[in-house]
Design an enzyme around this catalytic site. Structure first.
Site, PDB file in Angstrom:
ATOM      1  N   ASP A   4       7.206  20.576 -27.020  1.00 42.47           N
ATOM      2  CA  ASP A   4       7.336  19.275 -26.352  1.00 42.47           C
ATOM      3  C   ASP A   4       8.356  19.459 -25.234  1.00 42.47           C
ATOM      4  O   ASP A   4       8.834  20.567 -25.007  1.00 42.47           O
ATOM      5  CB  ASP A   4       7.788  18.177 -27.337  1.00 42.47           C
ATOM      6  CG  ASP A   4       7.322  16.784 -26.881  1.00 42.47           C
ATOM      7  OD1 ASP A   4       7.404  16.515 -25.662  1.00 42.47           O
ATOM      8  OD2 ASP A   4       6.877  15.998 -27.719  1.00 42.47           O
TER       9      ASP A   4
ATOM     10  N   THR B 227       6.231  26.978   5.027  1.00 41.13           N
ATOM     11  CA  THR B 227       4.964  26.306   4.751  1.00 41.13           C
ATOM     12  C   THR B 227       3.802  27.175   5.205  1.00 41.13           C
ATOM     13  O   THR B 227       2.810  27.355   4.487  1.00 41.13           O
ATOM     14  CB  THR B 227       4.932  24.939   5.458  1.00 41.13           C
ATOM     15  OG1 THR B 227       6.187  24.304   5.262  1.00 41.13           O
ATOM     16  CG2 THR B 227       3.836  24.073   4.912  1.00 41.13           C
TER      17      THR B 227
ATOM     18  N   HIS C 236       0.843  -1.205   0.000  1.00 40.29           N
ATOM     19  CA  HIS C 236       0.000   0.000   0.000  1.00 40.29           C
ATOM     20  C   HIS C 236       0.874   1.249   0.000  1.00 40.29           C
ATOM     21  O   HIS C 236       0.707   2.147  -0.821  1.00 40.29           O
ATOM     22  CB  HIS C 236      -0.943  -0.002   1.193  1.00 40.29           C
ATOM     23  CG  HIS C 236      -1.630   1.317   1.426  1.00 40.29           C
ATOM     24  ND1 HIS C 236      -2.577   1.811   0.559  1.00 40.29           N
ATOM     25  CD2 HIS C 236      -1.481   2.259   2.386  1.00 40.29           C
ATOM     26  CE1 HIS C 236      -2.994   2.994   0.989  1.00 40.29           C
ATOM     27  NE2 HIS C 236      -2.331   3.292   2.100  1.00 40.29           N
TER      28      HIS C 236
ATOM     29  N   GLU D  40      11.798  13.277  -0.476  1.00 46.58           N
ATOM     30  CA  GLU D  40      10.706  12.599  -1.180  1.00 46.58           C
ATOM     31  C   GLU D  40       9.337  13.135  -0.731  1.00 46.58           C
ATOM     32  O   GLU D  40       8.425  13.280  -1.533  1.00 46.58           O
ATOM     33  CB  GLU D  40      10.803  11.089  -0.950  1.00 46.58           C
ATOM     34  CG  GLU D  40       9.619  10.266  -1.437  1.00 46.58           C
ATOM     35  CD  GLU D  40       9.495  10.184  -2.957  1.00 46.58           C
ATOM     36  OE1 GLU D  40      10.474  10.548  -3.641  1.00 46.58           O
ATOM     37  OE2 GLU D  40       8.432   9.766  -3.439  1.00 46.58           O
TER      38      GLU D  40
ATOM     39  N   HIS E 230      14.631  13.535  11.863  1.00 50.53           N
ATOM     40  CA  HIS E 230      13.411  13.594  12.685  1.00 50.53           C
ATOM     41  C   HIS E 230      12.555  12.344  12.493  1.00 50.53           C
ATOM     42  O   HIS E 230      11.609  12.132  13.225  1.00 50.53           O
ATOM     43  CB  HIS E 230      12.617  14.889  12.441  1.00 50.53           C
ATOM     44  CG  HIS E 230      11.946  14.988  11.118  1.00 50.53           C
ATOM     45  ND1 HIS E 230      11.691  16.185  10.497  1.00 50.53           N
ATOM     46  CD2 HIS E 230      11.453  14.048  10.284  1.00 50.53           C
ATOM     47  CE1 HIS E 230      11.078  15.956   9.352  1.00 50.53           C
ATOM     48  NE2 HIS E 230      10.920  14.682   9.203  1.00 50.53           N
ATOM     49  N   HIS E 231      12.917  11.502  11.517  1.00 56.44           N
ATOM     50  CA  HIS E 231      12.253  10.200  11.408  1.00 56.44           C
ATOM     51  C   HIS E 231      12.897   9.185  12.342  1.00 56.44           C
ATOM     52  O   HIS E 231      12.470   8.041  12.401  1.00 56.44           O
ATOM     53  CB  HIS E 231      12.357   9.667   9.977  1.00 56.44           C
ATOM     54  CG  HIS E 231      11.653  10.529   8.972  1.00 56.44           C
ATOM     55  ND1 HIS E 231      10.332  10.371   8.659  1.00 56.44           N
ATOM     56  CD2 HIS E 231      12.081  11.580   8.237  1.00 56.44           C
ATOM     57  CE1 HIS E 231       9.971  11.278   7.759  1.00 56.44           C
ATOM     58  NE2 HIS E 231      11.018  12.033   7.486  1.00 56.44           N
TER      59      HIS E 231
ATOM     60  N   LYS F 270       3.165  30.048   2.868  1.00 63.14           N
ATOM     61  CA  LYS F 270       2.376  29.679   1.686  1.00 63.14           C
ATOM     62  C   LYS F 270       0.892  29.689   2.017  1.00 63.14           C
ATOM     63  O   LYS F 270       0.072  30.199   1.246  1.00 63.14           O
ATOM     64  CB  LYS F 270       2.781  28.282   1.197  1.00 63.14           C
ATOM     65  CG  LYS F 270       4.032  28.274   0.356  1.00 63.14           C
ATOM     66  CD  LYS F 270       4.230  26.904  -0.288  1.00 63.14           C
ATOM     67  CE  LYS F 270       5.422  26.938  -1.217  1.00 63.14           C
ATOM     68  NZ  LYS F 270       5.106  26.574  -2.584  1.00 63.14           N
TER      69      LYS F 270
ATOM     70  N   ARG G 209       1.669   1.206  14.735  1.00 62.74           N
ATOM     71  CA  ARG G 209       1.337   0.973  13.345  1.00 62.74           C
ATOM     72  C   ARG G 209       1.843  -0.412  12.942  1.00 62.74           C
ATOM     73  O   ARG G 209       2.632  -1.030  13.649  1.00 62.74           O
ATOM     74  CB  ARG G 209       1.971   2.051  12.470  1.00 62.74           C
ATOM     75  CG  ARG G 209       3.484   1.939  12.382  1.00 62.74           C
ATOM     76  CD  ARG G 209       4.160   3.207  11.892  1.00 62.74           C
ATOM     77  NE  ARG G 209       3.895   3.452  10.471  1.00 62.74           N
ATOM     78  CZ  ARG G 209       4.584   4.323   9.729  1.00 62.74           C
ATOM     79  NH1 ARG G 209       5.595   4.999  10.265  1.00 62.74           N
ATOM     80  NH2 ARG G 209       4.288   4.520   8.478  1.00 62.74           N
TER      81      ARG G 209
ATOM     82  N   TRP H 253       7.173   0.239   3.826  1.00 57.76           N
ATOM     83  CA  TRP H 253       7.626   0.990   2.654  1.00 57.76           C
ATOM     84  C   TRP H 253       8.987   1.595   2.866  1.00 57.76           C
ATOM     85  O   TRP H 253       9.662   1.962   1.914  1.00 57.76           O
ATOM     86  CB  TRP H 253       6.605   2.057   2.218  1.00 57.76           C
ATOM     87  CG  TRP H 253       6.594   3.328   3.015  1.00 57.76           C
ATOM     88  CD1 TRP H 253       5.878   3.574   4.144  1.00 57.76           C
ATOM     89  CD2 TRP H 253       7.301   4.538   2.717  1.00 57.76           C
ATOM     90  NE1 TRP H 253       6.109   4.843   4.584  1.00 57.76           N
ATOM     91  CE2 TRP H 253       6.972   5.466   3.732  1.00 57.76           C
ATOM     92  CE3 TRP H 253       8.179   4.933   1.707  1.00 57.76           C
ATOM     93  CZ2 TRP H 253       7.498   6.759   3.761  1.00 57.76           C
ATOM     94  CZ3 TRP H 253       8.692   6.229   1.748  1.00 57.76           C
ATOM     95  CH2 TRP H 253       8.353   7.118   2.762  1.00 57.76           C
TER      96      TRP H 253
ATOM     97  N   SER I 194      13.548   5.541 -13.842  1.00 62.78           N
ATOM     98  CA  SER I 194      12.492   6.305 -14.492  1.00 62.78           C
ATOM     99  C   SER I 194      12.423   7.719 -13.941  1.00 62.78           C
ATOM    100  O   SER I 194      12.364   8.706 -14.683  1.00 62.78           O
ATOM    101  CB  SER I 194      11.158   5.583 -14.282  1.00 62.78           C
ATOM    102  OG  SER I 194      10.087   6.445 -14.499  1.00 62.78           O
ATOM    103  N   SER I 195      12.443   7.832 -12.596  1.00 64.99           N
ATOM    104  CA  SER I 195      12.322   9.158 -11.981  1.00 64.99           C
ATOM    105  C   SER I 195      13.501  10.040 -12.337  1.00 64.99           C
ATOM    106  O   SER I 195      13.337  11.238 -12.601  1.00 64.99           O
ATOM    107  CB  SER I 195      12.232   9.027 -10.455  1.00 64.99           C
ATOM    108  OG  SER I 195      11.112   8.265 -10.105  1.00 64.99           O
TER     109      SER I 195
ATOM    110  N   TYR J 156       8.705  16.115   0.039  1.00 64.12           N
ATOM    111  CA  TYR J 156       8.476  17.377  -0.672  1.00 64.12           C
ATOM    112  C   TYR J 156       8.321  17.141  -2.163  1.00 64.12           C
ATOM    113  O   TYR J 156       7.632  17.904  -2.843  1.00 64.12           O
ATOM    114  CB  TYR J 156       9.590  18.371  -0.340  1.00 64.12           C
ATOM    115  CG  TYR J 156       9.531  18.711   1.128  1.00 64.12           C
ATOM    116  CD1 TYR J 156       8.450  19.445   1.616  1.00 64.12           C
ATOM    117  CD2 TYR J 156      10.449  18.221   2.040  1.00 64.12           C
ATOM    118  CE1 TYR J 156       8.319  19.701   2.964  1.00 64.12           C
ATOM    119  CE2 TYR J 156      10.324  18.470   3.389  1.00 64.12           C
ATOM    120  CZ  TYR J 156       9.261  19.209   3.846  1.00 64.12           C
ATOM    121  OH  TYR J 156       9.111  19.442   5.181  1.00 64.12           O
TER     122      TYR J 156
ATOM    123  N   SER K 177      -1.649  26.686  -6.146  1.00 64.05           N
ATOM    124  CA  SER K 177      -1.272  28.074  -6.424  1.00 64.05           C
ATOM    125  C   SER K 177      -1.723  28.537  -7.802  1.00 64.05           C
ATOM    126  O   SER K 177      -1.772  29.736  -8.070  1.00 64.05           O
ATOM    127  CB  SER K 177       0.248  28.252  -6.329  1.00 64.05           C
ATOM    128  OG  SER K 177       0.723  27.799  -5.097  1.00 64.05           O
TER     129      SER K 177
ATOM    130  N   HIS L 171      13.063  12.183   3.207  1.00 62.01           N
ATOM    131  CA  HIS L 171      12.410  13.443   3.515  1.00 62.01           C
ATOM    132  C   HIS L 171      12.274  14.359   2.298  1.00 62.01           C
ATOM    133  O   HIS L 171      11.197  14.878   2.068  1.00 62.01           O
ATOM    134  CB  HIS L 171      12.974  14.158   4.734  1.00 62.01           C
ATOM    135  CG  HIS L 171      11.894  15.023   5.281  1.00 62.01           C
ATOM    136  ND1 HIS L 171      10.888  14.530   6.075  1.00 62.01           N
ATOM    137  CD2 HIS L 171      11.556  16.297   5.021  1.00 62.01           C
ATOM    138  CE1 HIS L 171      10.001  15.474   6.293  1.00 62.01           C
ATOM    139  NE2 HIS L 171      10.382  16.569   5.678  1.00 62.01           N
TER     140      HIS L 171
END
Lengths: 604, 332
Positions: free
Chosen positions: A96, A329, A67, A256, A303-304, A332, A451, A140, A170-171, A258, A269, A254
């Protein structure tokens, strides 16, 4: 005109048109989104009651792993990519992307990587596993050393690390493509500080992709060597530490976050000004906060890891950097509210989702501040409180933002409007559903449920809250069915869209819906930030003429991107099946594809 | 303030039909460590609640006040406002100072080692159970930790295999159990009680079944427990069912993995020297009664997926299992 404009399977397999690739990304990512959603529903049904036994522990562990992996790498990132592909060239006045064949390659690699990952649901018999499903099962973020061969002997983790390696290619390819496209292919006069906000956030996101993905590539490579070649990068017995994986993973992980949220912020926006008929308030500040978030996202990864025990100094520093990121943040959010202030707000479905994004993302941001504080986080991390947080950020944030993008740009992408009544039913069901599903999780976590547990004791006192959460998840499922119906219905019954159904300010609204293969009959010259609106100094620009004044040469399709891309999953089969010669077959396909691609005549 | 938040939460839980008690709640701290964390969280909660109300209210007001109405003149195209931008950059920064200062204070206050006279406990995570050693007392036990009320406790946490996380919420925050590392937490429990917890870091198939209990005892009860644990295992009376169970134990693979002091030396599984005095078995997931013990011995993996305690080949007969259960229950 090239073959890419025609119909037929071949034209889709060989297409290099950014718009077609955008649609391919959309439907593929949307299909994976449904798969990830079904996985979530099974998880929620299992947890609806304590001591649930709908699925066993092993299958449950595969479900939550897939998931998370599916939603992040196969649904949300590529849904963002579908808009990068379709919309960004239109917003910057280009015909293009910079490297159209590389773009096709990115898509096919993504598709093959996603299929390889999901093949693990059915691959058990191939590995004589005694079960059907051998899907990845370590979460994950797959913490070492649980992912070492010693503790995960099956093919499950192999599928995960090989799938992610392929998706990373790919990315990365797409990341370079979009950075070059946005920097180099802007229409005359479209200075950086005139760039639409969505294109700006796309640029920041793709810079993050090309800098963050190499880090996880290295982490996965170490893991791959540990599992296949007996190295000891994460093996305690050899003097290494499994904590290395956590640093590498979150140093990628992290940014990721963002990568997933900035495109949604860009969409919001763009949507808010259109539907309040006002320019984005504080454009410069919004753009710079996006850039700042991109930079600051690199300084917060630990912080993780507050429960890892890095020591009080490291914990304090990472707490401070994490709290600091709340400032741009917050800025914004205030600018978005100020954009609405004094506007003429039209409550379209797209606006509903954009406002929903703001309302829900605030909750995710505030719970985020509560675990930016390490001592508080020691009670929250790895509990359902964090599950609530991640879903307010990714579901309330990213998904609401992306759905705003769907309702906003669908008419441009297909030439058909989505039904607004169905759209609003979808919005309210999803809004209520997500709050029922995810808000109780704050309490469930604070009351002590970790979890990633396939079962819990009725003694915890969280049974009713879990049932409420499951009901909410079912409502979300229903709301997504309504979206599917709306998308499907629009193909034949949707009202035809004009060039500009919303009165948009940016270039994509000045051309037909859907745009012709060449996008702009004449490349526009841009004189302001809101070229299609009247501003103090400029009148609205003249849209390009309906027919090109001179013939436009567009490159034709190419078989070589899909051929080269196919080499990668074949190569992955070698380690999966422990069969060395297969790797040479895969490499040969890849190299052959690249060779023919490199020497392909310009005129096809 | 904490009381108000408690009532808010209770109200929310009552509405959703939950009663309690909540044995694993982080909001009912029962130690100095737990209370320090709870105070900090309470502070943050109120700042967050304030920001939430202000910003969401602003959003709703804007949406109502500026919704589209026929005949509304075209909006003024404002592009920005420098003073406003500075104000709403500074406002969150100032609020965050009020969060950051107590945060750093609490980090250092809860990071320190316990005083020298603290009771030392060494926790080792295993797939999927907890081993506790009391180095100063010479005690080894599993899953159920006993500590005296009101006395500082220093817990040193590590792992024998993959990463786990030791979490007894009422007594304070969790710390990861990482192979090759030792993490420390220190706490002084306030109240006698039976506090549940469980592994918080995903650690494989039976992560959900890796639970634990911390029993906070009155000092006299704790001393009595220490005395029992320090003694050898009870010897079954000759000719009793338990004595036959001991024979079964000695002729089964059990002894390769389990220690019973003076009887068997295995160190893979939990120490069983005083298993009869524990309230639960199998990683604190089942009550320690004859029925559960019997089915656990017969087929552990079906009760706890992935369990390293496999089905025995050839399987034990029912009378053998009954005898074994009697023996294990006699080990008080």
């Amino acid at each position: 005109m090239s073959e890419a404009t025609g119909g037929g399977l071949k034209s889709w397999l060989t297409t290099t048109d950014h718009k077609r690739i955008g649609l391919l990304y959309f439907w593929t990512a949307f299909a994976f989104f449904l798969v990830g959603g079904v996985e979530a529903l099974v998880i929620r049904l299992q947890l609806a009651h304590p001591d649930g036994h709908l699925v066993g522990a092993e299958t449950y562990n595969q479900l939550f792993t897939m998931h998370g992996t599916t939603m992040i790498f196969l649904a949300l990132m590529p849904l963002g990519s579908s808009f990068f592909n379709y919309i960004v060239p239109l917003q910057i006045g280009a015909r293009d992307v910079a490297f159209p064949r590389l773009n096709a390659f990115s898509y096919w690699v993504f598709l093959f990587g996603g299929l390889l990952l999901n093949a693990s649901w059915f691959a058990g018999p191939l590995f004589h596993a005694g079960v059907l499903n051998v899907a990845p099962d370590a979460g994950w973020f797959g913490y070492a050393n649980l992912t070492e061969r010693q503790y995960s002997p099956g093919p499950n983790i192999d599928f995960w690390l090989l799938g992610l390696q392929i998706l990373g290619i790919s990315s990365l390819a797409a990341g370079f493509n979009f950075v070059v496209t946005i920097l180099n292919l802007r229409a005359p006069g479209l200075k950086m500080m005139r760039l639409p906000t969505f294109s700006w956030m796309t640029l920041v996101t793709n810079f993050l992709i090309i800098t963050a993905f190499p880090v996880i590539t290295v982490g996965l490579l170490f893991l791959m060597f540990d599992r296949f070649f007996g190295t000891h990068f994460y093996v305690r017995e050899a003097g290494a530490t499994p904590v290395l994986w956590q640093h590498l993973f979150w140093l990628f992980g992290h940014p990721e976050v963002y990568i997933l949220i900035l495109p949604a912020m860009g969409i919001v926006s763009d949507v808010l000004p259109t539907f309040s008929r006002k320019p984005l308030f504080g454009y410069t500040v919004v753009v710079y906060s996006g850039i700042l978030i991109g930079f600051m996202g690199w300084g917060v990864w630990s912080h993780h890891m507050f429960s890892v025990g890095l020591g009080p100094i490291a914990d304090s520093v990472f707490a401070a950097t994490t709290m600091l990121i709340a400032v741009p943040t917050g800025v914004k959010i205030f600018n978005w509210i100020a954009t609405l202030w004094g506007g003429d707000i039209r409550g379209t479905t797209a606006l509903h989702f954009a406002v929903g994004f703001i309302a829900m993302f605030i909750i995710g941001g505030l719970s985020g501040v509560s675990h930016a504080s390490p001592p508080a986080d020691l009670q929250q991390t790895d509990s359902y409180y964090v599950v609530a947080h991640i879903h307010y950020v990714f579901f309330g944030g990213t998904i609401f933002g992306l759905f705003a993008g769907i309702y906003y740009w669908w008419p441009k992408m297909t030439g058909r409007l989505l039904d607004e009544t169905l759209g609003k039913v979808h919005f309210w069901l999803q809004f209520i559903g997500m709050n029922l599903a995810f808000f109780p999780m704050h309490f469930i976590g604070l009351l002590g449920m970790p979890r990633r547990v396939y079962t819990y004791s009725p003694d915890l006192g969280v049974s009713d809250l879990n049932l409420v959460s499951t009901i909410g998840a079912l409502l979300i499922g229903l709301s997504i069915l309504i979206l599917v119906a709306n998308l499907w219905r629009s193909r034949t019954h949707g009202a035809p869209a004009s060039n500009d159904p919303w009165g948009g300010a940016t270039l994509e609204w000045g051309i037909p819906s859907p745009p012709p293969p060449y996008n702009f009959s004449v490349i526009p010259t841009v004189e302001s930030r809101l070229p299609r609106w009247r501003t103090e100094r400029h009148g609205p620009m003249k849209d390009p003429p309906a027919r090109p004044p001179a013939p436009i040469h567009m490159p034709g399709g190419s078989w070589w991107p899909i051929v080269a891309a196919f080499g990668l999953p074949v190569m992955a089969l070698a380690p999966l099946t422990h069969t060395l010669w297969v790797v040479f077959v895969g490499a040969a396909i890849l190299l052959f594809g690249i060779y023919r691609w490199a020497f392909e005549p310009f005129e096809v | 303030m904490p009381r108000l938040r408690f009532w808010l939460l209770t109200a929310a839980l009552t509405i959703s039909g939950c009663g309690g008690p909540y044995p694993q709640s982080t909001l009912h701290p029962r130690s100095d460590f737990g209370r320090a964390v709870d105070h900090l969280f309470t502070d943050i909660f109120w700042w967050a609640a304030g920001v939430f109300v202000v910003v969401e209210a602003l959003l709703v007001i804007v949406l109502i006040r500026f919704r589209h109405r026929e005949g509304r003149p075209a909006p003024k195209p404002t592009h920005g406002h420098t003073v406003l931008e500075i104000a709403w950059t500074l406002a969150p920064a100032v609020i965050l100072v009020f969060v950051a200062v107590p945060t750093v204070r609490t980090i250092f206050a809860t990071a320190g080692d316990a005083p020298a006279d603290a009771l030392r406990v060494e926790v080792t995570g295993h797939q999927w159970w907890w081993e506790y050693k009391y180095p100063d007392l010479g005690i080894t036990t599993a899953n159920e930790m006993h500590v005296p009320v009101g006395r500082p406790v220093q817990v040193a946490i590590t792992s024998a295999d993959v990463i786990h996380s030791f979490w007894a919420p009422a007594l304070g925050g969790k710390r990861d159990a990482i192979p090759g590392h030792v993490n420390r937490i220190a706490f002084r429990a306030d109240a006698v009680g039976d506090y549940s917890g469980q592994c918080a870091e995903f650690c494989g198939a039976s992560h959900a079944n890796m639970r634990l209990r911390v029993l906070v005892d009155a000092d006299s009860v704790f001393q009595a427990w220490v005395k029992t644990e320090q003694g050898g295992p009870a010897a079954p009376a000759t000719g009793s069912l338990a004595a036959r169970g001991k024979e079964v134990f000695l002729h089964s693979p059990c002894l390769a993995c389990h220690t019973i002091q003076g009887v068997s030396p295995g160190v893979i599984g939990p120490n069983l020297t005083h298993v009869g005095s524990r309230g639960t078995i199998a990683g604190a997931i089942f009550p320690n009664d004859s029925a559960h013990l019997a089915s656990w011995i017969a087929d552990a993996p079906s009760l706890k997926p992935g369990s390293l305690m496999t089905r025995m080949k050839p399987p034990l007969t029912d009378p053998d299992i009954a005898a074994l259960v009697a023996y294990l229950q006699s080990l008080k």
